[in-house]
Write a protein that holds these residues in place. Structure first.
Motif, PDB file in Angstrom:
ATOM      1  N   GLY A 155     -25.291  14.652  14.714  1.00 45.45           N
ATOM      2  CA  GLY A 155     -24.044  14.845  14.065  1.00 45.45           C
ATOM      3  C   GLY A 155     -24.010  14.108  12.607  1.00 45.45           C
ATOM      4  O   GLY A 155     -24.886  13.647  12.224  1.00 45.45           O
ATOM      5  N   CYS A 156     -22.761  13.758  12.306  1.00 41.82           N
ATOM      6  CA  CYS A 156     -22.548  13.010  10.963  1.00 41.82           C
ATOM      7  C   CYS A 156     -22.694  11.741  11.007  1.00 41.82           C
ATOM      8  O   CYS A 156     -23.034  10.890  12.005  1.00 41.82           O
ATOM      9  CB  CYS A 156     -20.983  13.472  10.782  1.00 41.82           C
TER      10      CYS A 156
ATOM     11  N   ASN B 249     -20.333   9.819  13.404  1.00 42.29           N
ATOM     12  CA  ASN B 249     -20.808   9.626  14.745  1.00 42.29           C
ATOM     13  C   ASN B 249     -22.018   8.499  14.712  1.00 42.29           C
ATOM     14  O   ASN B 249     -22.182   7.733  15.860  1.00 42.29           O
ATOM     15  CB  ASN B 249     -21.542  10.961  14.995  1.00 42.29           C
TER      16      ASN B 249
ATOM     17  N   THR C  11     -23.253  13.256  20.911  1.00 37.27           N
ATOM     18  CA  THR C  11     -23.399  14.589  20.516  1.00 37.27           C
ATOM     19  C   THR C  11     -22.269  14.974  19.244  1.00 37.27           C
ATOM     20  O   THR C  11     -21.402  14.173  19.134  1.00 37.27           O
ATOM     21  CB  THR C  11     -23.081  15.449  21.500  1.00 37.27           C
ATOM     22  N   CYS C  12     -22.454  16.340  18.877  1.00 34.01           N
ATOM     23  CA  CYS C  12     -21.952  16.767  17.791  1.00 34.01           C
ATOM     24  C   CYS C  12     -21.538  18.023  18.409  1.00 34.01           C
ATOM     25  O   CYS C  12     -21.923  18.804  19.040  1.00 34.01           O
ATOM     26  CB  CYS C  12     -22.786  16.846  16.572  1.00 34.01           C
ATOM     27  N   ALA C  13     -20.302  18.361  17.839  1.00 39.07           N
ATOM     28  CA  ALA C  13     -19.665  19.678  18.153  1.00 39.07           C
ATOM     29  C   ALA C  13     -19.131  20.564  17.039  1.00 39.07           C
ATOM     30  O   ALA C  13     -18.204  21.347  17.421  1.00 39.07           O
ATOM     31  CB  ALA C  13     -18.750  19.746  19.460  1.00 39.07           C
ATOM     32  N   PHE C  14     -19.564  20.429  15.825  1.00 39.27           N
ATOM     33  CA  PHE C  14     -18.631  20.893  14.685  1.00 39.27           C
ATOM     34  C   PHE C  14     -18.918  22.086  14.568  1.00 39.27           C
ATOM     35  O   PHE C  14     -17.981  23.095  14.402  1.00 39.27           O
ATOM     36  CB  PHE C  14     -19.270  19.995  13.534  1.00 39.27           C
TER      37      PHE C  14
ATOM     38  N   CYS D  96     -18.721  14.204  20.317  1.00 36.24           N
ATOM     39  CA  CYS D  96     -17.851  15.208  20.135  1.00 36.24           C
ATOM     40  C   CYS D  96     -18.138  16.246  21.170  1.00 36.24           C
ATOM     41  O   CYS D  96     -17.212  16.750  21.767  1.00 36.24           O
ATOM     42  CB  CYS D  96     -17.683  15.634  18.861  1.00 36.24           C
TER      43      CYS D  96
ATOM     44  N   ILE E  16     -12.153  19.291  14.508  1.00 39.54           N
ATOM     45  CA  ILE E  16     -12.325  17.768  14.636  1.00 39.54           C
ATOM     46  C   ILE E  16     -11.058  17.114  14.739  1.00 39.54           C
ATOM     47  O   ILE E  16     -11.142  16.278  15.805  1.00 39.54           O
ATOM     48  CB  ILE E  16     -12.910  17.179  13.248  1.00 39.54           C
TER      49      ILE E  16
ATOM     50  N   LEU F 135     -10.972  16.850  18.583  1.00 39.29           N
ATOM     51  CA  LEU F 135     -12.357  15.962  18.909  1.00 39.29           C
ATOM     52  C   LEU F 135     -11.910  14.448  18.809  1.00 39.29           C
ATOM     53  O   LEU F 135     -12.501  13.581  19.551  1.00 39.29           O
ATOM     54  CB  LEU F 135     -13.484  16.248  18.387  1.00 39.29           C
ATOM     55  N   ARG F 136     -11.286  14.189  17.730  1.00 37.29           N
ATOM     56  CA  ARG F 136     -11.175  12.871  17.164  1.00 37.29           C
ATOM     57  C   ARG F 136      -9.845  12.203  17.183  1.00 37.29           C
ATOM     58  O   ARG F 136      -9.510  10.972  16.667  1.00 37.29           O
ATOM     59  CB  ARG F 136     -12.065  12.799  15.773  1.00 37.29           C
TER      60      ARG F 136
ATOM     61  N   GLN G 166     -13.099  10.741   8.306  1.00 36.27           N
ATOM     62  CA  GLN G 166     -12.763  12.344   7.864  1.00 36.27           C
ATOM     63  C   GLN G 166     -12.417  12.665   6.474  1.00 36.27           C
ATOM     64  O   GLN G 166     -12.402  13.513   5.932  1.00 36.27           O
ATOM     65  CB  GLN G 166     -12.125  12.937   9.196  1.00 36.27           C
TER      66      GLN G 166
HETATM   67 FE1  F3S Z   1     -19.042  14.407  13.193  1.00 35.11          FE
HETATM   68 FE2  F3S Z   1     -20.024  16.415  14.664  1.00 35.11          FE
HETATM   69 FE3  F3S Z   1     -18.225  15.054  15.308  1.00 35.11          FE
HETATM   70  S1  F3S Z   1     -19.561  16.204  12.276  1.00 35.11           S
HETATM   71  S2  F3S Z   1     -16.737  13.802  13.798  1.00 35.11           S
HETATM   72  S3  F3S Z   1     -20.124  14.480  14.954  1.00 35.11           S
HETATM   73  S4  F3S Z   1     -18.213  17.243  15.615  1.00 35.11           S
END
Ligand code: F3S
Length: 446
Positions: free
Chosen positions: A10-11, A14, A46-49, A81, A164, A167-168, A199
């Motif tokens: 992810g970003c 993260n 993890t990421c879930a974007f 996420c 997001i 999730l955040r 963000q």
């Molecule tokens: Fe980043 Fe992915 Fe979460 S872009 S804020 S890790 S959904």
């Protein structure tokens, strides 16, 4: 002693969380390994974007689950996420997973792993508005000369395509004293460039101090010895404010660079996206920034193929990009995400159309970027060295106009020995589509 293999997806926000977790683990005796066969525990943050990010997260969890089945890995933890979004599914579908922590619960990691080594699962999802507290120093994984400083968590904007906020949680600024302490620590470790992320960075401080305070934070960070560059990412265009522009003009350490995600330029699509700007306002903001700071490098991102985007909307966006000539541009195809308003909007666009429009925009940007690079030939610019090109007397670096991992590079041929993080004066001699070529000046400051 336990060996941990850590996968951060992810970003950059993260990644900042991953580094907090790594710092915690190392402070409590864990050893980091990259070898799956030697790891006792694996943590996948993890990421879930968007769809592809979810697939990548699941693939990584399943890969680690295989090592657990084979018996080398004893404990598997999933954080971040995807864990927040699909906790039930992960617990039910992937029985090898022992620990699942939501985005506000990663400070439980040590306790969770201890419990899992005792053979008991550990699942924790604290209130989405909580802020994890970790006392240990974070571990730097970026190479050491630049580092991300996460100045806030969450988002209140609720753009119709974005998951997001779910999730955040709501926007929460990190107190300024805490950020300054963290930045001082990073500078002591040799970090020279701080990259401020959230963000949305532009409204930093509204919740804590009752007013936008990014300019105050920047001023304070500029006082830290050892920090040479400060870069701000993720600025919502409508939130840019005069004091921010002023501090960017006054303080030499602040890069004349802004990342300004606009997503589209058709008023109809901007409205459907829940964005708070019109095309005319965006033009005005860009023009004001360029008037105030003539050498500013502007980056933006776009989403193409949003529901209801007609060929006319796409052409309007192409014309806008052609006219605005952003220095840097990223284009994503729209990905419908469950539980977002846009996913159930009518007139969803076929994948091939999204991809064709993305390719057209990138082709246009390639020409703009090439022309802009050519205009810089003959100029001198300060460059931060990233590293050596293998088997060549050449180095790769970045100018103030290039953020790591998303923008271009400058290649420098020289016999002089340089180190990553060195700052050098470079004469620009050539331009490629997205990168530059340069020569080291005789006088350079390490
Ligand atoms: Fe980043 Fe992915 Fe979460 S872009 S804020 S890790 S959904």
């Amino acid at each position: 002693m336990r060996n941990v293999l850590f996968v951060s997806l992810g970003c950059d926000k993260n990644l900042a969380d991953s580094e907090e977790m790594l710092g915690l683990l190392v402070a409590h005796g864990y050893t980091i390994t990259n070898d799956e066969t030697k790891a006792d525990v694996a943590v996948v943050n993890t990421c879930a974007f968007i769809h592809d990010a979810k697939e990548e997260s699941i693939a990584n969890i399943l890969e680690m689950a295989r090592y657990k089945e084979e018996g080398t890995l004893k404990v598997l933890a999933v954080t971040g996420c995807l864990a927040q979004r699909y906790k039930e599914e992960i617990i039910k579908e992937i029985p090898e997973v022992d620990v699942v922590l939501g985005t506000t619960s990663f400070d439980d990691l040590l306790k969770a792993l201890d419990q899992a080594f005792e053979g008991e699962k550990y699942l924790e999802f604290k209130d989405i508005s909580a802020m994890p507290e970790i006392e240990s120093k974070r571990m730097i994984t970026t190479g050491g000369h630049f580092e991300y400083l996460k100045i806030a968590e969450g988002c209140d904007k609720h753009c119709t395509y974005c998951i997001i906020p779910k999730l955040r949680g709501k926007y929460r600024s990190v107190p300024m004293e805490k950020l300054i302490r963290q930045a001082e620590y990073l500078a002591e470790q040799g970090v020279k460039e701080l990259i401020l992320v959230a963000q949305e960075t532009t409204i930093y401080g509204m919740d804590l101090y009752g007013e936008k305070s990014l300019h105050r934070l920047l001023k304070a960070l500029c006082q830290i010895p050892g920090i040479c560059w400060i870069r701000v990412l993720y600025c919502y265009p409508e939130e840019i404010y005069p004091e921010l522009i002023q501090v960017m003009k006054e303080e030499k350490k602040i890069c004349h660079y802004l990342d300004l995600p606009i997503q589209h330029a058709s008023d109809k699509i901007l409205k459907r996206m829940g964005r708070r700007t019109t095309k005319e306002e965006l033009k005005q903001i860009v023009s004001d920034l360029r008037t105030a700071i003539p050498d500013i490098i502007l980056r933006t991102t776009l989403i193409t193929g949003f529901p209801g985007e007609t060929q006319e909307d796409h052409e309007e966006l192409m014309d806008f990009i052609d006219e605005m000539e952003f220095d840097r541009l990223g284009v994503f195809t729209y990905s419908p995400e469950e539980d977002t308003p846009a996913a159930s909007m009518p007139d969803q666009i076929p994948e091939e159309v999204k991809e064709d429009r993305q390719a057209e925009l990138m082709e246009l940007q390639q020409e703009i970027s090439f022309d802009k690079g050519n205009e810089r030939i003959g100029k001198e610019v300060l460059v931060m060295i990233e590293g050596k090109v293998a088997d060549e007397n050449a180095y790769v670096g970045r100018t103030y106009g290039d953020a790591p991992n998303v923008d271009g590079y400058i290649f420098i041929n020289t016999d002089t020995e340089l180190m990553s993080g060195d700052l050098c004066q470079v004469h620009i001699t050539g331009a490629l589509e997205y990168d530059l070529i340069g020569e080291l000046k005789d006088e350079y400051t390490k």
